[in-house]
Write a protein that holds these residues in place. Structure first.
Motif, PDB file in Angstrom:
ATOM      1  N   ARG A  78       0.835  -1.000  -0.001  1.00 38.82           N
ATOM      2  CA  ARG A  78       0.034   0.052   0.088  1.00 38.82           C
ATOM      3  C   ARG A  78       0.768   1.176   0.013  1.00 38.82           C
ATOM      4  O   ARG A  78       2.103   1.247   0.535  1.00 38.82           O
ATOM      5  CB  ARG A  78      -1.109  -0.024   1.247  1.00 38.82           C
ATOM      6  CG  ARG A  78      -1.978  -1.141   1.260  1.00 38.82           C
ATOM      7  CD  ARG A  78      -3.060  -0.771   2.210  1.00 38.82           C
ATOM      8  NE  ARG A  78      -4.101  -1.698   2.010  1.00 38.82           N
ATOM      9  CZ  ARG A  78      -5.014  -1.962   1.068  1.00 38.82           C
ATOM     10  NH1 ARG A  78      -5.216  -1.011   0.057  1.00 38.82           N
ATOM     11  NH2 ARG A  78      -5.941  -2.807   1.021  1.00 38.82           N
ATOM     12  N   GLN A  79       0.278   2.106  -0.693  1.00 36.11           N
ATOM     13  CA  GLN A  79       0.877   3.624  -0.436  1.00 36.11           C
ATOM     14  C   GLN A  79       0.495   4.151   0.669  1.00 36.11           C
ATOM     15  O   GLN A  79      -0.716   4.294   1.217  1.00 36.11           O
ATOM     16  CB  GLN A  79       0.324   4.580  -1.836  1.00 36.11           C
ATOM     17  CG  GLN A  79       1.033   5.854  -1.709  1.00 36.11           C
ATOM     18  CD  GLN A  79       0.295   6.887  -2.681  1.00 36.11           C
ATOM     19  OE1 GLN A  79      -0.097   6.365  -3.832  1.00 36.11           O
ATOM     20  NE2 GLN A  79       0.430   8.375  -2.398  1.00 36.11           N
ATOM     21  N   SER A  80       1.802   4.620   1.763  1.00 37.85           N
ATOM     22  CA  SER A  80       1.382   4.933   2.952  1.00 37.85           C
ATOM     23  C   SER A  80       1.081   6.521   3.034  1.00 37.85           C
ATOM     24  O   SER A  80       0.688   6.855   3.981  1.00 37.85           O
ATOM     25  CB  SER A  80       2.482   4.531   3.803  1.00 37.85           C
ATOM     26  OG  SER A  80       3.693   4.991   3.591  1.00 37.85           O
ATOM     27  N   GLU A  81       2.119   7.424   2.230  1.00 36.53           N
ATOM     28  CA  GLU A  81       1.827   8.641   2.201  1.00 36.53           C
ATOM     29  C   GLU A  81       1.495   9.280   0.974  1.00 36.53           C
ATOM     30  O   GLU A  81       1.969   8.805  -0.081  1.00 36.53           O
ATOM     31  CB  GLU A  81       3.437   9.154   2.794  1.00 36.53           C
ATOM     32  CG  GLU A  81       3.698   8.835   4.130  1.00 36.53           C
ATOM     33  CD  GLU A  81       2.739   9.308   5.105  1.00 36.53           C
ATOM     34  OE1 GLU A  81       2.359  10.822   5.106  1.00 36.53           O
ATOM     35  OE2 GLU A  81       2.207   8.622   6.056  1.00 36.53           O
ATOM     36  N   ALA A  82       1.124  10.573   0.875  1.00 36.73           N
ATOM     37  CA  ALA A  82       0.873  11.303  -0.228  1.00 36.73           C
ATOM     38  C   ALA A  82       2.040  11.529  -1.176  1.00 36.73           C
ATOM     39  O   ALA A  82       2.049  11.643  -2.325  1.00 36.73           O
ATOM     40  CB  ALA A  82       0.049  12.553  -0.001  1.00 36.73           C
ATOM     41  N   GLN A  83       3.085  11.616  -0.339  1.00 39.74           N
ATOM     42  CA  GLN A  83       4.211  12.131  -1.175  1.00 39.74           C
ATOM     43  C   GLN A  83       5.364  11.001  -0.683  1.00 39.74           C
ATOM     44  O   GLN A  83       5.860  11.119   0.416  1.00 39.74           O
ATOM     45  CB  GLN A  83       4.717  13.640  -0.842  1.00 39.74           C
ATOM     46  CG  GLN A  83       5.871  14.085  -1.629  1.00 39.74           C
ATOM     47  CD  GLN A  83       6.062  15.395  -1.794  1.00 39.74           C
ATOM     48  OE1 GLN A  83       5.266  15.862  -1.713  1.00 39.74           O
ATOM     49  NE2 GLN A  83       7.334  15.907  -2.053  1.00 39.74           N
ATOM     50  N   SER A 162       0.216  14.082  -8.523  1.00 40.79           N
ATOM     51  CA  SER A 162       0.458  13.279  -9.540  1.00 40.79           C
ATOM     52  C   SER A 162       1.114  12.225  -9.306  1.00 40.79           C
ATOM     53  O   SER A 162       1.606  12.037  -8.020  1.00 40.79           O
ATOM     54  CB  SER A 162       1.206  14.186 -10.527  1.00 40.79           C
ATOM     55  OG  SER A 162       2.379  14.743  -9.838  1.00 40.79           O
ATOM     56  N   LYS A 163       1.464  11.549 -10.126  1.00 45.96           N
ATOM     57  CA  LYS A 163       2.207  10.300 -10.019  1.00 45.96           C
ATOM     58  C   LYS A 163       3.008  10.159 -11.024  1.00 45.96           C
ATOM     59  O   LYS A 163       2.683  10.260 -12.222  1.00 45.96           O
ATOM     60  CB  LYS A 163       1.371   8.941 -10.033  1.00 45.96           C
ATOM     61  CG  LYS A 163       0.553   8.720  -8.761  1.00 45.96           C
ATOM     62  CD  LYS A 163      -0.319   7.598  -8.646  1.00 45.96           C
ATOM     63  CE  LYS A 163      -1.280   7.247  -7.555  1.00 45.96           C
ATOM     64  NZ  LYS A 163      -0.507   7.128  -6.275  1.00 45.96           N
ATOM     65  N   GLY A 194      -7.247   3.109  -0.099  1.00 49.68           N
ATOM     66  CA  GLY A 194      -6.029   3.882  -0.649  1.00 49.68           C
ATOM     67  C   GLY A 194      -5.504   3.043  -1.613  1.00 49.68           C
ATOM     68  O   GLY A 194      -5.913   1.978  -2.228  1.00 49.68           O
ATOM     69  N   ASP A 195      -4.506   3.664  -2.196  1.00 49.40           N
ATOM     70  CA  ASP A 195      -3.821   3.136  -3.559  1.00 49.40           C
ATOM     71  C   ASP A 195      -2.888   1.884  -3.043  1.00 49.40           C
ATOM     72  O   ASP A 195      -2.089   1.928  -2.334  1.00 49.40           O
ATOM     73  CB  ASP A 195      -2.928   4.155  -4.185  1.00 49.40           C
ATOM     74  CG  ASP A 195      -3.874   5.291  -4.833  1.00 49.40           C
ATOM     75  OD1 ASP A 195      -5.185   5.270  -4.658  1.00 49.40           O
ATOM     76  OD2 ASP A 195      -3.409   6.346  -5.083  1.00 49.40           O
ATOM     77  N   VAL A 196      -2.504   1.013  -3.935  1.00 52.05           N
ATOM     78  CA  VAL A 196      -1.622  -0.094  -3.923  1.00 52.05           C
ATOM     79  C   VAL A 196      -0.651  -0.063  -5.231  1.00 52.05           C
ATOM     80  O   VAL A 196      -1.149   0.372  -6.209  1.00 52.05           O
ATOM     81  CB  VAL A 196      -2.407  -1.346  -4.026  1.00 52.05           C
ATOM     82  CG1 VAL A 196      -1.305  -2.550  -3.920  1.00 52.05           C
ATOM     83  CG2 VAL A 196      -3.568  -1.467  -2.685  1.00 52.05           C
TER      84      VAL A 196
END
Length: 215
Positions: A78-83, A162-163, A194-196
């Protein structure tokens, strides 16, 4: 109005149970004989498609795509932080694309994902790098570049808006940037956890990585 921080001085028992909250980077060099508990697959166990050996993780492709009602060859964290940045280091000696594809992908659900994918053009004897954008019933696939060798690393540089997807060699990078809004709860019109971000393999291909990091 909600805030990003809460003063727990009036809630001593809650503070005690929660403990100190601090961010921790993630690095997996696959030195253990068991997969780190942060890794997850989609819908079911990958079984014989996932191979773990000292210093390497190999994912073998399948015909299931992310949006199919099956278990695609997909494993991530999982993505844990926005940045933050998620990166994988490829083992180019073992990785084989053959007639398949492999790459790095970020998703919020099966119908909303962004990816950097690689495939090998046998006729031209070169690797193609292309981006994939899937938003609801729309899917866009676009070639970004061609190279003579496999990248050494694949990265997703996450930012609040953005990514950035990156293929890295020792002397250069090839990158493209996509809107993070595609993978937001606003886009999917539902609450989500959330995003993976993960590696993804299709068809007759296998991707071997020797390190994964989230930092």
């Amino acid at each position: 109005m909600p805030t990003q921080s809460v003063d727990l001085t009036k809630f001593a028992q809650h503070a005690k149970n929660i403990g100190e909250q601090k961010l921790e980077n993630f690095t997996d060099d696959f030195k253990n004989n068991q997969l780190n508990s942060e890794w997850l697959s989609l819908r079911n166990n990958l079984k014989e498609r996932l191979h773990l050996e000292p210093g390497k993780l190999t994912l073998v492709g399948s015909d299931y795509q992310i949006e199919d009602l099956g278990t695609p060859s997909f494993i991530g964290i999982r993505q844990s932080e926005a940045q933050e940045t998620f990166s994988v280091t490829l083992d180019s000696q073992i990785t084989q694309l053959n007639q398949g594809q492999a790459g790095i992908i970020s998703l919020i659900n099966a119908d909303h994902y962004l990816a950097l994918m690689l495939k090998y053009d046998k006729l031209q004897q070169q690797y193609q790098i292309f981006k994939v954008i899937k938003v609801a019933d729309l899917k866009q696939v676009e070639t970004v570049a061609t190279m003579q060798t496999l990248p050494e690393k694949l990265l997703i540089r996450n930012k609040p808006a953005s990514k950035q997807f990156v293929a890295c060699w020792s002397d250069q990078e090839i990158a493209f940037e996509l809107s993070a809004l595609h993978l937001s709860n606003e886009a999917v019109a539902a609450l989500n956890t959330g995003d993976v971000q993960e590696i993804y393999v299709l068809g007759n291909a296998q991707l071997t990585i020797c390190q994964a990091q989230r930092y």
